[in-house]
Design a protein around this motif. Structure first.
Motif, PDB file in Angstrom:
ATOM      1  N   ILE A 118     -22.267  -1.291  34.781  1.00 21.60           N
ATOM      2  CA  ILE A 118     -21.062  -1.351  33.956  1.00 21.60           C
ATOM      3  C   ILE A 118     -20.302  -0.040  34.046  1.00 21.60           C
ATOM      4  O   ILE A 118     -19.067  -0.016  34.129  1.00 21.60           O
ATOM      5  N   ALA A 119     -21.040   1.084  34.042  1.00 23.44           N
ATOM      6  CA  ALA A 119     -20.402   2.396  34.125  1.00 23.44           C
ATOM      7  C   ALA A 119     -19.636   2.551  35.435  1.00 23.44           C
ATOM      8  O   ALA A 119     -18.514   3.070  35.457  1.00 23.44           O
ATOM      9  N   SER A 120     -20.214   2.063  36.534  1.00 18.39           N
ATOM     10  CA  SER A 120     -19.549   2.189  37.834  1.00 18.39           C
ATOM     11  C   SER A 120     -18.355   1.252  37.950  1.00 18.39           C
ATOM     12  O   SER A 120     -17.381   1.542  38.651  1.00 18.39           O
ATOM     13  N   ASP A 121     -18.427   0.110  37.257  1.00 13.53           N
ATOM     14  CA  ASP A 121     -17.335  -0.863  37.305  1.00 13.53           C
ATOM     15  C   ASP A 121     -16.453  -0.801  36.059  1.00 13.53           C
ATOM     16  O   ASP A 121     -15.680  -1.712  35.794  1.00 13.53           O
ATOM     17  N   ALA A 122     -16.602   0.259  35.275  1.00 17.71           N
ATOM     18  CA  ALA A 122     -15.893   0.366  33.993  1.00 17.71           C
ATOM     19  C   ALA A 122     -14.395   0.234  34.192  1.00 17.71           C
ATOM     20  O   ALA A 122     -13.848   0.715  35.182  1.00 17.71           O
ATOM     21  N   PRO A 123     -13.717  -0.430  33.297  1.00 21.60           N
ATOM     22  CA  PRO A 123     -12.279  -0.638  33.434  1.00 21.60           C
ATOM     23  C   PRO A 123     -11.509   0.667  33.404  1.00 21.60           C
ATOM     24  O   PRO A 123     -11.869   1.583  32.697  1.00 21.60           O
ATOM     25  N   HIS A 124     -10.456   0.691  34.198  1.00 24.83           N
ATOM     26  CA  HIS A 124      -9.597   1.865  34.239  1.00 24.83           C
ATOM     27  C   HIS A 124      -8.261   1.530  33.589  1.00 24.83           C
ATOM     28  O   HIS A 124      -7.213   1.807  34.156  1.00 24.83           O
ATOM     29  N   CYS A 125      -8.316   0.897  32.450  1.00 27.51           N
ATOM     30  CA  CYS A 125      -7.091   0.444  31.778  1.00 27.51           C
ATOM     31  C   CYS A 125      -7.045   1.021  30.382  1.00 27.51           C
ATOM     32  O   CYS A 125      -7.934   0.766  29.575  1.00 27.51           O
ATOM     33  N   MET A 126      -5.998   1.770  30.092  1.00 25.05           N
ATOM     34  CA  MET A 126      -5.872   2.400  28.786  1.00 25.05           C
ATOM     35  C   MET A 126      -5.362   1.406  27.759  1.00 25.05           C
ATOM     36  O   MET A 126      -4.280   0.851  27.925  1.00 25.05           O
ATOM     37  N   PHE A 173      -7.173  10.295  30.880  1.00 25.57           N
ATOM     38  CA  PHE A 173      -6.736  10.494  29.495  1.00 25.57           C
ATOM     39  C   PHE A 173      -7.971  10.592  28.612  1.00 25.57           C
ATOM     40  O   PHE A 173      -8.830   9.712  28.638  1.00 25.57           O
ATOM     41  N   ASN A 174      -8.068  11.691  27.870  1.00 28.38           N
ATOM     42  CA  ASN A 174      -9.227  11.930  27.000  1.00 28.38           C
ATOM     43  C   ASN A 174     -10.548  11.813  27.763  1.00 28.38           C
ATOM     44  O   ASN A 174     -11.520  11.241  27.277  1.00 28.38           O
ATOM     45  N   GLY A 175     -10.556  12.330  28.990  1.00 26.09           N
ATOM     46  CA  GLY A 175     -11.784  12.356  29.765  1.00 26.09           C
ATOM     47  C   GLY A 175     -12.143  11.059  30.455  1.00 26.09           C
ATOM     48  O   GLY A 175     -13.210  10.955  31.065  1.00 26.09           O
ATOM     49  N   LYS A 176     -11.279  10.044  30.387  1.00 30.44           N
ATOM     50  CA  LYS A 176     -11.548   8.764  31.033  1.00 30.44           C
ATOM     51  C   LYS A 176     -10.449   8.449  32.042  1.00 30.44           C
ATOM     52  O   LYS A 176      -9.325   8.932  31.926  1.00 30.44           O
ATOM     53  N   HIS A 177     -10.803   7.642  33.011  1.00 28.87           N
ATOM     54  CA  HIS A 177      -9.872   7.306  34.090  1.00 28.87           C
ATOM     55  C   HIS A 177      -9.302   5.904  33.890  1.00 28.87           C
ATOM     56  O   HIS A 177     -10.034   4.979  33.549  1.00 28.87           O
ATOM     57  N   TYR A 178      -7.989   5.749  34.114  1.00 29.47           N
ATOM     58  CA  TYR A 178      -7.308   4.472  33.937  1.00 29.47           C
ATOM     59  C   TYR A 178      -6.343   4.228  35.089  1.00 29.47           C
ATOM     60  O   TYR A 178      -6.040   5.139  35.865  1.00 29.47           O
ATOM     61  N   PHE A 179      -5.834   2.992  35.181  1.00 32.50           N
ATOM     62  CA  PHE A 179      -4.798   2.718  36.162  1.00 32.50           C
ATOM     63  C   PHE A 179      -3.870   1.622  35.655  1.00 32.50           C
ATOM     64  O   PHE A 179      -4.203   0.867  34.737  1.00 32.50           O
ATOM     65  N   THR A 224       3.160  14.501  23.995  1.00 24.89           N
ATOM     66  CA  THR A 224       2.357  15.597  24.502  1.00 24.89           C
ATOM     67  C   THR A 224       2.135  15.486  26.007  1.00 24.89           C
ATOM     68  O   THR A 224       1.724  16.438  26.644  1.00 24.89           O
ATOM     69  N   ASN A 225       2.413  14.277  26.545  1.00 27.81           N
ATOM     70  CA  ASN A 225       2.270  14.054  27.976  1.00 27.81           C
ATOM     71  C   ASN A 225       0.891  14.496  28.454  1.00 27.81           C
ATOM     72  O   ASN A 225       0.759  15.257  29.412  1.00 27.81           O
ATOM     73  N   SER A 226      -0.155  14.039  27.772  1.00 30.29           N
ATOM     74  CA  SER A 226      -1.510  14.507  28.026  1.00 30.29           C
ATOM     75  C   SER A 226      -2.216  13.732  29.130  1.00 30.29           C
ATOM     76  O   SER A 226      -3.420  13.827  29.267  1.00 30.29           O
ATOM     77  N   PHE A 227      -1.484  12.957  29.929  1.00 34.32           N
ATOM     78  CA  PHE A 227      -2.079  12.313  31.084  1.00 34.32           C
ATOM     79  C   PHE A 227      -2.379  13.392  32.130  1.00 34.32           C
ATOM     80  O   PHE A 227      -1.549  14.255  32.393  1.00 34.32           O
ATOM     81  N   GLU A 228      -3.543  13.331  32.724  1.00 33.31           N
ATOM     82  CA  GLU A 228      -3.934  14.338  33.697  1.00 33.31           C
ATOM     83  C   GLU A 228      -4.313  13.689  35.022  1.00 33.31           C
ATOM     84  O   GLU A 228      -4.631  12.512  35.085  1.00 33.31           O
TER      85      GLU A 228
END
Length: 309
Positions: free
Chosen positions: A84-92, A149-155, A108-112
């Protein structure tokens, strides 16, 4: 990730990362075609409030671990957590956040670690297909954005604006990467008319309809288009639209759309045309496009079976 963090992941995000989109929504329930077997009618339900699923076809349900057991055919919890961790969703999940929080994120434009890529992810392509958008049309203007965002990856799907920001979409949220602004596309040759849209899905819907008439072209360089990306940008739009002799408004058939049209008519004091008559009876252009697409599909099926229309 530990098991508590795993259980906190939204089921709809897991399904989206695997390429599954809901066929319909009823209150807090999302309905899918089962990920476990082939079927024509959705029998797999996700309750977004309880974060639980149930498959009526097999009479089983539960939490994300129960889902993983069937998806990955294992009862080894450690293995399931890794999968699940490897396939975790990348959707905010912006849509689930309070509006004030969304504004704070944008301010704040905190996307990194923003990456701008060619649009290719299966989950995003499937989302566009569900909205009946022509893929070549979408790829001609949209990008695939990956960000932290906040240490997690999204797309998500990114639609550029004139200030260098992006509107963001995926099946479960809508938001933006600041700065938020209008989008403006100009033809190769100067035009006297500009087509105005409220959001980029309506713009892509219009371009899809055009492409159905002329499959050889996306039509992007044949006309001037301006997309508000929010009716609150009507004042910004008016400044740019003042250079045109006329404006055709493809706005939503709701109070906000009508107010934006009236406001623009008042500000410009010139020929501003309400083009929403094209999709009378529908909320917006995308809803009209989807209805037309389904009608065409039914007509093709009847034609293939020799049924007279």
């Amino acid at each position: 990730m530990n098991i508590q963090e795993i259980k906190a992941i939204k089921l709809q995000e897991v399904l989206a990362s695997l390429g599954y989109s809901p066929t319909k929504q009823q209150g807090n329930n999302l309905w899918y075609l089962s990920p476990f077997r082939q079927e024509n009618h959705a029998s797999f339900k996700v309750n977004t409030e309880r974060n639980q699923w149930y498959d009526f076809g097999i009479g089983k349900g539960g939490n994300i671990i129960d889902l993983a057991e069937l998806l990955y055919k294992s009862s080894d919890v450690s293995y399931l957590i890794r999968k699940i961790a490897s396939d975790a969703p990348h959707c905010m999940p912006i849509s689930s956040a309070p509006f004030a929080d969304v504004k704070s994120v944008q301010r704040t434009n905190s996307f990194e670690n923003l990456q701008v890529l060619h649009l290719s992810h299966p989950a995003l392509i499937r989302y566009l297909d569900d909205r009946c958008i022509d893929m070549e049309v979408a790829a001609s203007v949209c990008k695939e954005l990956h960000y932290d965002f906040n240490g997690k990856h999204y797309f998500g799907i990114g639609f550029p604006n004139i200030a260098g920001g992006y509107e963001l979409r995926n099946p479960f949220f809508k938001g933006c990467i600041a700065p938020k602004d209008i989008s403006h596309f100009c033809a190769d040759e100067p035009k006297k008319v500009c087509f105005l849209f409220e959001g980029f899905m309506d713009f892509l819907s219009f371009m899809t309809l055009k492409r159905k008439k002329n499959p050889q072209s996306t039509g992007l360089r044949e006309q001037d288009y301006l997309i508000l990306n929010s009716v609150t940008n009507i004042h910004k739009a008016a400044k740019r639209l003042s250079r045109y002799d006329s404006v055709q408004c493809f706005l939503d058939n709701d109070e906000a759309g009508r107010n934006a049209y009236l406001q623009l008519s008042k500000e410009l004091g010139k020929s501003v045309t309400d083009a929403s008559t094209l999709y009378n009876g529908y909320k917006d252009l995308n809803e009209y496009l989807c209805a037309e697409s389904k009608h065409s599909e039914r007509a093709e099926i009847k034609k293939s079976k020799g049924i007279k229309l």
